[in-house]
Design a protein around this motif. Structure first.
Motif, PDB file in Angstrom:
ATOM      1  N   PRO A  29       7.120  -3.404  -5.929  1.00 56.99           N
ATOM      2  CA  PRO A  29       7.578  -2.589  -4.800  1.00 56.99           C
ATOM      3  C   PRO A  29       7.081  -3.177  -3.472  1.00 56.99           C
ATOM      4  O   PRO A  29       6.005  -3.787  -3.410  1.00 56.99           O
ATOM      5  N   GLU A  30       7.852  -2.980  -2.418  1.00 54.99           N
ATOM      6  CA  GLU A  30       7.439  -3.460  -1.101  1.00 54.99           C
ATOM      7  C   GLU A  30       6.214  -2.718  -0.582  1.00 54.99           C
ATOM      8  O   GLU A  30       5.557  -3.180   0.359  1.00 54.99           O
ATOM      9  N   THR A  31       5.883  -1.604  -1.173  1.00 54.46           N
ATOM     10  CA  THR A  31       4.751  -0.787  -0.718  1.00 54.46           C
ATOM     11  C   THR A  31       3.394  -1.319  -1.186  1.00 54.46           C
ATOM     12  O   THR A  31       2.351  -0.800  -0.772  1.00 54.46           O
ATOM     13  N   VAL A  32       3.384  -2.336  -2.048  1.00 52.52           N
ATOM     14  CA  VAL A  32       2.119  -2.876  -2.549  1.00 52.52           C
ATOM     15  C   VAL A  32       1.287  -3.394  -1.373  1.00 52.52           C
ATOM     16  O   VAL A  32       1.768  -4.172  -0.545  1.00 52.52           O
ATOM     17  N   LYS A  33       0.037  -2.959  -1.314  1.00 53.48           N
ATOM     18  CA  LYS A  33      -0.860  -3.364  -0.226  1.00 53.48           C
ATOM     19  C   LYS A  33      -1.583  -4.662  -0.582  1.00 53.48           C
ATOM     20  O   LYS A  33      -2.032  -4.839  -1.720  1.00 53.48           O
ATOM     21  N   VAL A  34      -1.699  -5.536   0.389  1.00 47.92           N
ATOM     22  CA  VAL A  34      -2.425  -6.806   0.216  1.00 47.92           C
ATOM     23  C   VAL A  34      -3.661  -6.754   1.093  1.00 47.92           C
ATOM     24  O   VAL A  34      -3.561  -6.545   2.312  1.00 47.92           O
ATOM     25  N   MET A  86      -8.778  -2.497  -4.845  1.00 48.35           N
ATOM     26  CA  MET A  86      -8.992  -1.084  -5.167  1.00 48.35           C
ATOM     27  C   MET A  86      -9.599  -0.346  -3.977  1.00 48.35           C
ATOM     28  O   MET A  86      -9.215   0.797  -3.676  1.00 48.35           O
ATOM     29  N   VAL A  87     -10.545  -0.986  -3.300  1.00 48.19           N
ATOM     30  CA  VAL A  87     -11.136  -0.376  -2.103  1.00 48.19           C
ATOM     31  C   VAL A  87     -10.076  -0.251  -1.016  1.00 48.19           C
ATOM     32  O   VAL A  87      -9.979   0.779  -0.332  1.00 48.19           O
ATOM     33  N   ALA A  88      -9.245  -1.285  -0.869  1.00 48.15           N
ATOM     34  CA  ALA A  88      -8.176  -1.256   0.135  1.00 48.15           C
ATOM     35  C   ALA A  88      -7.221  -0.093  -0.102  1.00 48.15           C
ATOM     36  O   ALA A  88      -6.706   0.507   0.848  1.00 48.15           O
ATOM     37  N   CYS A  89      -6.998   0.242  -1.361  1.00 49.23           N
ATOM     38  CA  CYS A  89      -6.046   1.303  -1.705  1.00 49.23           C
ATOM     39  C   CYS A  89      -6.705   2.673  -1.833  1.00 49.23           C
ATOM     40  O   CYS A  89      -6.037   3.658  -2.185  1.00 49.23           O
TER      41      CYS A  89
END
Length: 491
Positions: free
Chosen positions: A226-231, A436-439
């Motif tokens: 998905p385009e919503t995946v955070k990097v 995981m911390v980013a999300c």
């Protein structure tokens, strides 16, 4: 939820799919070529890194729901110079961390600019692998290409750019460029001026766990995500590996026996080795760390077994070593196959066997390789102790840590217990934890480490064996000073 960790190594990209409990659900490895166009040079095509990711991720997701993937985090090989033009095209092959072509530029920085000024500007002095000397080399030897540089990036940051379209880096990786004011976590204007680059050519700076963006539509389509995946920004490989082994906060220590070898000591406070034998870098947990780095660690054993003995059966090769010979070997090995960084900073140093007689065996030489790497790590360990740092124990990771014999040798050479993490997946696991911390799965990197890092084993030193290795180490440390004057002449 699921998280993807990227370990962008020197010879391969390892991809991990990890759930919120830290379980590794699937792994995929994609190899790519390494080029040595001239003796001492080491290069790679950045497009190969992106190809490894875009072909590897769909394989990684087979049998899993892509909609469950929340974030991506990378740990990558440090220092490599990736130069992009105004249209974000790669200008030349990346000059890697283990490239030794910049001896003259390193001398200029350390001797003409001066170690004191460099340390004041960046908390470090120049080493051949760092990015700034490579920029000077490129300016002197490839001025046309140098003039076309619009963005200067590091290896894992190029992958993050391909994922998000954002020119970014994190503080831990940027620390190894010799362009970052490490203490104040900003680009050094003085170093930019020395290297002839503008701050606008450098990427935006982030903490390792911060979100830099989400997937570009074209990247999401290629990866099947998905385009919503955070990097997240990710980290340099050693900082990411330290996160993956729980070496965060004050006094955390991790030793990595990978292609290179590192002694990594974390701290909540900024500090510099006054002799600059250890690197002073930012850490992926928001603090800092001191690190000793040797250029050839497990790669020494790989060279010895594969290139010299023509075998890939590492365990079988070590099985012929008589345990009674530990601490009693008369053969020594200098592990400087690609020159050396910490603590000697000598790009002309090379590997050598010494002490052989007619009784020397193949097993004795194999043992000497393992011991030589351990002794070289001890060199950085001694620098850390001289600074008053207490290192009562350390975690151990990297490909070399899978060898019970090598673990035993290292524990006794250092004289400390070595802890073996239950999940030993190196920088990729740390990258997944950062994502995981980013999300929002965990509030801080320390919280993620406390929840996810478990110790599965422990290697204790034996007092009698440690004493024998102490005697051998004192002999080993005399070899390099005795022969170092030969290396430049031999080349």
């Amino acid at each position: 939820m699921l998280y993807i960790g990227i370990d962008l190594g020197t010879s391969a990209c390892k991809l991990l799919l990890v759930d919120e409990q830290g379980r590794v659900c699937h792994t995929v490895t994609k190899e790519y070529p390494l080029s040595f166009p001239r003796p001492g040079w080491s290069e790679q095509n950045p497009e190969d890194w992106w190809k490894a990711v875009r072909t590897g991720v769909p394989e990684l997701l087979e049998g899993f729901d892509p909609a469950q993937v929340a974030g991506i985090g990378a740990g990558g090989q440090m220092h490599g110079l990736v130069a992009l033009d105004g249209e974000d095209n790669v200008l030349r092959p990346a000059i890697l961390w283990n490239d030794g072509r910049t001896a003259r530029q390193v001398d200029y920085l350390n001797e003409t600019i001066g170690r004191g000024r460099l340390s004041q500007y960046t908390a470090n002095i120049a080493f051949a692998g760092f990015t700034a000397p490579k920029l000077l080399w490129m300016r002197e030897n490839e001025p046309d290409l140098f003039g076309k540089i619009a963005k200067i990036m590091l290896p894992k940051d190029y992958v993050n750019y391909c994922l998000t379209g954002i020119h970014c880096t994190d503080f831990s990786d940027a620390s190894g460029m010799l362009l970052l004011d490490v203490e104040h976590k900003c680009w050094s204007r003085d170093m930019c001026e020395i290297c002839g680059v503008r701050e606008s050519q450098l990427p935006a700076l982030f903490e390792s766990w911060q979100v830099v963006g989400t997937l570009l539509p074209e990247a999401a389509k290629e990866l099947g995500l998905p385009e919503t995946v955070k990097v997240c920004a990710g980290a340099g490989d050693n900082a990411a590996a330290a996160v993956g082994t729980g070496a965060v906060g004050d006094g955390g220590c991790n030793i990595s026996l990978g292609t290179s070898g590192t002694l990594f000591i974390s701290s909540e406070k900024f500090g510099v080795d006054p002799h600059n034998a250890l690197h002073a870098f930012a850490h992926a947990d928001g603090g800092w760390h001191l690190m000793g780095c040797m250029l050839s660690a497990a790669s020494c054993n790989k060279w010895w077994c594969e290139d010299v003995l023509s075998t890939t059966e590492y365990a079988a090769e070590q099985s012929s070593i008589d345990k009674s010979q530990l601490g009693n070997n008369t053969v020594y090995f200098l592990p400087y196959l690609m020159g050396e960084r910490s603590p000697i900073n000598d790009s002309s140093a090379r590997g050598a066997f010494i002490g052989m007689d007619m009784a020397a065996t193949r097993a004795a030489m194999t043992q000497a390789v393992l011991e030589g790497v351990a002794f070289a790590i001890r060199d950085s360990f001694e620098v850390a102790k001289a600074l008053g740092l207490s290192i009562p124990q350390s975690t151990l990771c990297g490909g070399g840590s899978k060898s019970p014999l090598w673990r035993e040798i290292l524990a006794n050479v250092l004289g400390i217990p070595l802890l073996l993490p239950q999940t030993e997946q190196g920088p990729g696991y740390g990258g997944a934890m950062l994502s995981m911390v980013a999300c929002g799965e965990y509030a801080t990197v320390a919280d993620a480490c406390k929840a996810l890092v478990k110790i599965a084993g422990r290697v204790e030193p034996d007092a009698a064996l440690a004493a024998r290795y102490e005697e051998r180490y004192q002999k080993f440390r005399q070899i390099y000073p005795t022969v170092k004057g030969l290396f430049p002449a031999l080349q």
